[in-house]
Design a protein around this motif. Sequence first.
Motif, short mmCIF file in Angstrom:
data_model
loop_
_atom_site.label_atom_id
_atom_site.label_comp_id
_atom_site.label_asym_id
_atom_site.label_seq_id
_atom_site.Cartn_x
_atom_site.Cartn_y
_atom_site.Cartn_z
N PHE A 135 0.93 -1.29 -0.04
CA PHE A 135 -0.05 0.03 -0.03
C PHE A 135 0.86 1.22 -0.14
O PHE A 135 2.09 1.37 0.30
CB PHE A 135 -0.85 0.12 1.03
CG PHE A 135 -1.85 -0.87 1.26
CD1 PHE A 135 -3.29 -0.83 0.83
CD2 PHE A 135 -1.82 -2.36 1.54
CE1 PHE A 135 -4.11 -1.81 0.66
CE2 PHE A 135 -2.50 -3.38 1.49
CZ PHE A 135 -3.97 -2.96 1.11
N GLN A 136 0.27 2.36 -0.56
CA GLN A 136 1.15 3.66 -0.59
C GLN A 136 1.07 4.12 1.09
O GLN A 136 2.21 4.82 1.19
CB GLN A 136 0.10 4.66 -1.51
CG GLN A 136 0.22 4.11 -2.94
CD GLN A 136 -0.89 5.20 -3.56
OE1 GLN A 136 -1.98 5.38 -2.76
NE2 GLN A 136 -0.69 5.40 -4.89
N GLU A 137 0.00 3.72 1.73
CA GLU A 137 -0.01 4.25 3.25
C GLU A 137 -0.43 2.93 4.03
O GLU A 137 -1.34 2.41 3.54
CB GLU A 137 -0.82 5.47 3.23
CG GLU A 137 -1.15 6.19 4.47
CD GLU A 137 -2.15 7.13 4.63
OE1 GLU A 137 -2.87 7.47 5.58
OE2 GLU A 137 -2.24 7.80 3.50
N SER A 138 0.37 2.78 5.01
CA SER A 138 -0.17 1.79 6.11
C SER A 138 -0.18 2.34 7.50
O SER A 138 0.68 3.07 7.98
CB SER A 138 0.54 0.38 5.75
OG SER A 138 2.00 0.80 6.15
N HIS A 139 -1.15 1.72 8.30
CA HIS A 139 -1.12 1.97 9.57
C HIS A 139 -1.39 0.99 10.53
O HIS A 139 -1.91 0.03 10.26
CB HIS A 139 -2.31 3.07 9.97
CG HIS A 139 -2.46 4.15 8.88
ND1 HIS A 139 -2.08 5.43 9.72
CD2 HIS A 139 -2.74 4.41 7.76
CE1 HIS A 139 -2.31 6.29 8.67
NE2 HIS A 139 -2.56 5.74 7.46
N TRP A 140 -0.49 0.83 11.85
CA TRP A 140 -0.55 -0.32 12.58
C TRP A 140 -0.19 0.53 14.01
O TRP A 140 0.89 1.17 13.98
CB TRP A 140 0.24 -1.38 12.30
CG TRP A 140 -0.18 -2.40 13.42
CD1 TRP A 140 -0.81 -3.51 13.29
CD2 TRP A 140 0.56 -2.73 14.66
NE1 TRP A 140 -1.22 -4.37 14.40
CE2 TRP A 140 -0.07 -3.80 15.17
CE3 TRP A 140 1.72 -2.17 15.31
CZ2 TRP A 140 0.26 -4.39 16.38
CZ3 TRP A 140 2.06 -2.63 16.63
CH2 TRP A 140 1.23 -3.83 16.95
N GLU A 141 -0.87 0.09 15.12
CA GLU A 141 -0.80 0.70 16.30
C GLU A 141 -0.78 -0.80 17.29
O GLU A 141 -1.71 -1.51 17.11
CB GLU A 141 -1.48 1.61 16.60
CG GLU A 141 -1.35 3.05 15.97
CD GLU A 141 0.09 3.74 15.92
OE1 GLU A 141 0.87 3.43 17.19
OE2 GLU A 141 0.22 4.64 15.15
N PRO A 142 -0.25 -0.71 18.68
CA PRO A 142 -0.65 -1.97 19.60
C PRO A 142 -2.16 -1.81 19.91
O PRO A 142 -2.74 -3.02 20.17
CB PRO A 142 0.21 -1.51 20.72
CG PRO A 142 1.43 -0.76 20.06
CD PRO A 142 0.93 0.23 19.11
N GLU A 143 -2.76 -0.56 19.48
CA GLU A 143 -4.11 -0.49 19.90
C GLU A 143 -5.24 -1.24 18.82
O GLU A 143 -6.15 -1.40 19.00
CB GLU A 143 -4.63 0.90 19.97
CG GLU A 143 -4.13 1.66 21.59
CD GLU A 143 -2.70 2.13 21.21
OE1 GLU A 143 -2.13 1.86 20.08
OE2 GLU A 143 -2.08 2.62 22.08
#
Length: 268
Positions: A135-143
Amino acid sequence: MNEVVGRDDLLLLTLDTLRYDVAARLVAEGRLPNLAGRLPGGVWEKRHAPGSFTYASHQAMFAGFLPTPAAPGPHPRLFASRFAGSETTAGGTFVFDSPDLVSALAGRGYRTVCVGGVGFFNKQGALGSVLPDLFQESHWEPEFSVASPTSFEAQVTRAERIVAELPAGQRLFLFLNASALHQPNWFHLPGATREAGDSLDTHAAALEYIDRHIGRLFTAMSARRRCFAVVCSDHGTTYGEDGYTGHRLGHEAVWTVPYSHFFLEPSA
């Protein structure tokens, strides 16, 4: 799909580990009002997963191999990478020349965004970066992870922010991997304990938790224009059936998954 791609926003929501039997039962019992209101005919479609665990299944789905209808085929696909001899590529199929749908949509001007959930999307190592790096943009957080009792709420909040920050004319392909159903899920059922562990009842409670918040995601994705949404499981899981626990194995509860696709019409 050749009319949809380029005109509408696109959403692929995978409810990681969701079993078909649990999903169908909860709809029949009226326990998923928000999802049931979107499913064509108010029911899930019974399909077979393209893989028995998250990584394999998502690699296949991103190549255009969404879960297959659980009946003799061939079944024309919505999306397909071009290759000779395909028996499931039809006139309505969006055919692309890249190896994956994500890069194909980027080539058609879409902003491609991943909101990860389970560990294969956490970007904390080489393996956890393969899928989000498409992906051009990806997000991941422990939450967002399987360990968070509020994972789906946090993921939807991030999705709302992503949509709000996009220019009005920018088409969006949003992929969200909901981790709430994946073990551990005992904390979604009031009165359940870590010691007692996960069960079909806690699995069901996790799906009810998702249903309570999914309306926000649908509202965000239809805020700017019509959105074509695919909502499905990537694989099921076992809770002691025939002595099996978990997935990445060839059991009916793993291979049989719920699936649906539908349009989200923009708000008036």
